[in-house]
Design a protein around this motif. Structure first.
Motif, PDB file in Angstrom:
ATOM      1  N   VAL A  20       0.837  -1.200   0.000  1.00 62.46           N
ATOM      2  CA  VAL A  20       0.000   0.000   0.000  1.00 62.46           C
ATOM      3  C   VAL A  20       0.869   1.245   0.000  1.00 62.46           C
ATOM      4  O   VAL A  20       1.796   1.370   0.816  1.00 62.46           O
ATOM      5  CB  VAL A  20      -0.927   0.013   1.235  1.00 62.46           C
ATOM      6  N   THR A  21       0.583   2.167  -0.904  1.00 62.71           N
ATOM      7  CA  THR A  21       1.197   3.495  -0.864  1.00 62.71           C
ATOM      8  C   THR A  21       0.073   4.521  -0.938  1.00 62.71           C
ATOM      9  O   THR A  21      -0.880   4.363  -1.705  1.00 62.71           O
ATOM     10  CB  THR A  21       2.215   3.714  -1.999  1.00 62.71           C
ATOM     11  N   ILE A  22       0.215   5.571  -0.141  1.00 55.89           N
ATOM     12  CA  ILE A  22      -0.837   6.571   0.004  1.00 55.89           C
ATOM     13  C   ILE A  22      -0.237   7.952  -0.217  1.00 55.89           C
ATOM     14  O   ILE A  22       0.766   8.310   0.403  1.00 55.89           O
ATOM     15  CB  ILE A  22      -1.501   6.468   1.394  1.00 55.89           C
ATOM     16  N   ASP A  23      -0.863   8.717  -1.095  1.00 53.23           N
ATOM     17  CA  ASP A  23      -0.327  10.008  -1.514  1.00 53.23           C
ATOM     18  C   ASP A  23      -1.058  11.194  -0.897  1.00 53.23           C
ATOM     19  O   ASP A  23      -2.223  11.093  -0.488  1.00 53.23           O
ATOM     20  CB  ASP A  23      -0.421  10.148  -3.038  1.00 53.23           C
ATOM     21  N   ASP A  24      -0.347  12.315  -0.882  1.00 51.49           N
ATOM     22  CA  ASP A  24      -0.830  13.675  -0.633  1.00 51.49           C
ATOM     23  C   ASP A  24      -0.860  14.062   0.842  1.00 51.49           C
ATOM     24  O   ASP A  24      -0.245  15.014   1.254  1.00 51.49           O
ATOM     25  CB  ASP A  24      -2.201  13.948  -1.259  1.00 51.49           C
ATOM     26  N   PHE A  25      -1.674  13.374   1.670  1.00 47.34           N
ATOM     27  CA  PHE A  25      -1.835  13.687   3.097  1.00 47.34           C
ATOM     28  C   PHE A  25      -2.487  15.057   3.304  1.00 47.34           C
ATOM     29  O   PHE A  25      -2.111  15.828   4.188  1.00 47.34           O
ATOM     30  CB  PHE A  25      -0.506  13.578   3.843  1.00 47.34           C
ATOM     31  N   ASP A  26      -3.502  15.328   2.488  1.00 46.24           N
ATOM     32  CA  ASP A  26      -4.411  16.435   2.766  1.00 46.24           C
ATOM     33  C   ASP A  26      -5.323  15.972   3.890  1.00 46.24           C
ATOM     34  O   ASP A  26      -6.143  15.063   3.711  1.00 46.24           O
ATOM     35  CB  ASP A  26      -5.224  16.769   1.516  1.00 46.24           C
ATOM     36  N   LYS A  50      -1.192  -6.167   9.524  1.00 44.17           N
ATOM     37  CA  LYS A  50       0.226  -6.340   9.847  1.00 44.17           C
ATOM     38  C   LYS A  50       1.142  -6.003   8.675  1.00 44.17           C
ATOM     39  O   LYS A  50       2.080  -6.746   8.359  1.00 44.17           O
ATOM     40  CB  LYS A  50       0.490  -7.761  10.355  1.00 44.17           C
ATOM     41  N   ILE A  51       0.876  -4.857   8.037  1.00 43.29           N
ATOM     42  CA  ILE A  51       1.745  -4.412   6.948  1.00 43.29           C
ATOM     43  C   ILE A  51       2.144  -2.958   7.173  1.00 43.29           C
ATOM     44  O   ILE A  51       1.451  -2.188   7.835  1.00 43.29           O
ATOM     45  CB  ILE A  51       1.080  -4.559   5.558  1.00 43.29           C
ATOM     46  N   LYS A  52       3.286  -2.615   6.590  1.00 42.77           N
ATOM     47  CA  LYS A  52       3.822  -1.256   6.661  1.00 42.77           C
ATOM     48  C   LYS A  52       3.667  -0.606   5.283  1.00 42.77           C
ATOM     49  O   LYS A  52       4.106  -1.165   4.276  1.00 42.77           O
ATOM     50  CB  LYS A  52       5.295  -1.264   7.065  1.00 42.77           C
ATOM     51  N   ALA A  53       3.066   0.564   5.264  1.00 42.76           N
ATOM     52  CA  ALA A  53       2.772   1.258   4.017  1.00 42.76           C
ATOM     53  C   ALA A  53       3.850   2.286   3.701  1.00 42.76           C
ATOM     54  O   ALA A  53       4.804   2.492   4.463  1.00 42.76           O
ATOM     55  CB  ALA A  53       1.408   1.932   4.111  1.00 42.76           C
ATOM     56  N   GLY A  54       3.679   2.935   2.568  1.00 45.48           N
ATOM     57  CA  GLY A  54       4.470   4.107   2.214  1.00 45.48           C
ATOM     58  C   GLY A  54       3.549   5.306   2.083  1.00 45.48           C
ATOM     59  O   GLY A  54       2.536   5.241   1.380  1.00 45.48           O
ATOM     60  N   GLY A  55       3.884   6.389   2.777  1.00 46.79           N
ATOM     61  CA  GLY A  55       3.106   7.616   2.684  1.00 46.79           C
ATOM     62  C   GLY A  55       3.913   8.683   1.967  1.00 46.79           C
ATOM     63  O   GLY A  55       5.039   8.988   2.390  1.00 46.79           O
ATOM     64  N   PHE A  56       3.357   9.257   0.894  1.00 49.01           N
ATOM     65  CA  PHE A  56       4.070  10.248   0.098  1.00 49.01           C
ATOM     66  C   PHE A  56       3.391  11.599   0.286  1.00 49.01           C
ATOM     67  O   PHE A  56       2.259  11.811  -0.142  1.00 49.01           O
ATOM     68  CB  PHE A  56       4.151   9.797  -1.355  1.00 49.01           C
ATOM     69  N   ARG A 215      -7.736   9.939   1.548  1.00 48.81           N
ATOM     70  CA  ARG A 215      -9.080  10.466   1.336  1.00 48.81           C
ATOM     71  C   ARG A 215     -10.112   9.630   2.079  1.00 48.81           C
ATOM     72  O   ARG A 215      -9.796   8.559   2.610  1.00 48.81           O
ATOM     73  CB  ARG A 215      -9.411  10.490  -0.164  1.00 48.81           C
ATOM     74  N   LEU A 216     -11.336  10.106   2.064  1.00 46.13           N
ATOM     75  CA  LEU A 216     -12.411   9.430   2.782  1.00 46.13           C
ATOM     76  C   LEU A 216     -12.563   7.978   2.338  1.00 46.13           C
ATOM     77  O   LEU A 216     -12.708   7.084   3.167  1.00 46.13           O
ATOM     78  CB  LEU A 216     -13.724  10.184   2.580  1.00 46.13           C
TER      79      LEU A 216
END
Length: 295
Positions: A20-26, A50-56, A215-216
């Motif tokens: 999982v990778t998740i972008d923006d962080f608005d 039990k996983i570690k994501a990437g937040g961009f 996002r939601l």
């Protein structure tokens, strides 16, 4: 430039794997969830599986105590924090030095967190419309010891989210179950498309990174999405595991550059033109289906 894909790219697993990778962080509040509640739901889903994501993170959103709490929580949980530029502007290939300056403007906002890594995700997955701009940007990133945090499974989750939020604003009592079904079907269909192309390129599935946004829809449906992949035989892996694959070091020789890494590798290969649309994902592709479903 990297060599074309081949069956020589090592892979021990046979089942496809997804990070999982998740972008923006608005972190703006939305119907049903505040920004903080949404982030807590996202992290809870990741923890449950039990996983570690990437937040961009786009630096323009890092502007208050909430951002610091959220990024501290991500870092404490050992999720990668990566750079998504400060301004989140589309890179056409013009003025790569300005983009590099924008990336470096974002870095001090993120580098204080122990899980920060010099991974850069291009906004809109746009890596330049000219070879000159693309290659200059690739060189600048290497000079600053940044790697391209490629997406392999692109999605239009943002468009589904826009439609869901607009409907909730108009009618707070609208059922969300049909939106969840559409979201999960969309994610599953796109994941299988990109994995199918990867299998054609490499002779096997790869360690994928999926593009989602803070996002939601992610807050509401991430747990269901992860459960779906697990139930259907995919492996859930950490983002750092996916990014360590040799596939992510490839530099496809295509213009316009960007999109999903799998899209770009397939475009460079030349055998898949009938399968590839440009852009790879967009709301225009999903709008007729959502209209037909009255979503």
């Amino acid at each position: 430039m990297a060599a074309p894909p081949s069956r020589g790219v090592a892979r021990a697993r046979r089942a496809p794997a997804i990070a999982v990778t998740i972008d923006d962080f608005d972190l703006s509040d939305t119907p049903l969830m505040s920004g903080e509640e949404r982030d807590a739901a996202i992290r809870a889903a990741l923890n449950r599986h039990k996983i570690k994501a990437g937040g961009f993170v786009a630096g323009k959103y890092v502007n208050d105590s909430l951002s610091k709490r959220v990024l501290s929580a991500w870092s404490s949980a050992d999720h990668i924090i990566g750079n998504h530029s400060f301004s989140h502007s589309y890179f056409s290939g013009n003025n790569p030095d300005a983009l590099m300056a924008d990336i470096m403007m974002c870095e001090p906002l993120l580098s204080e967190y122990p899980s920060f890594r010099r991974l850069f995700r291009f906004p809109y997955l746009a890596e330049g419309k000219s070879r000159e701009g693309r290659d200059r940007m690739r060189m600048l990133l290497k000079q600053r010891e940044y790697a391209n945090a490629h997406v392999t499974i692109d999605t239009s989750d943002w468009y589904i989210d826009n439609r869901l939020k607009a409907r909730l604003k108009a009618d707070p009592s609208v059922p969300i179950a049909p939106y969840k079904r559409f979201y999960l079907d969309h994610i599953w269909e796109r994941a299988n498309f990109y994995d199918g192309v990867a299998q054609s390129l490499f002779g096997h599935s790869i360690d994928h990174t999926i593009l989602l946004h803070h996002r939601l829809a992610t807050g509401l449906f991430l747990d269901d999405m992860l459960s779906m992949f697990r139930a259907r035989g995919w492996q859930l892996i950490d983002a750092k595991t996916a990014f360590a694959s040799s596939v992510f070091a490839m530099e496809p020789d295509v213009v316009p550059a960007g999109q999903s890494l799998i899209w770009s590798l397939a475009k460079a290969d030349g055998r898949f033109d009938k399968l590839l649309r440009y852009p790879g994902e967009d709301g225009d592709y999903e709008a007729p289906k959502m209209d037909a479903a009255n979503l």
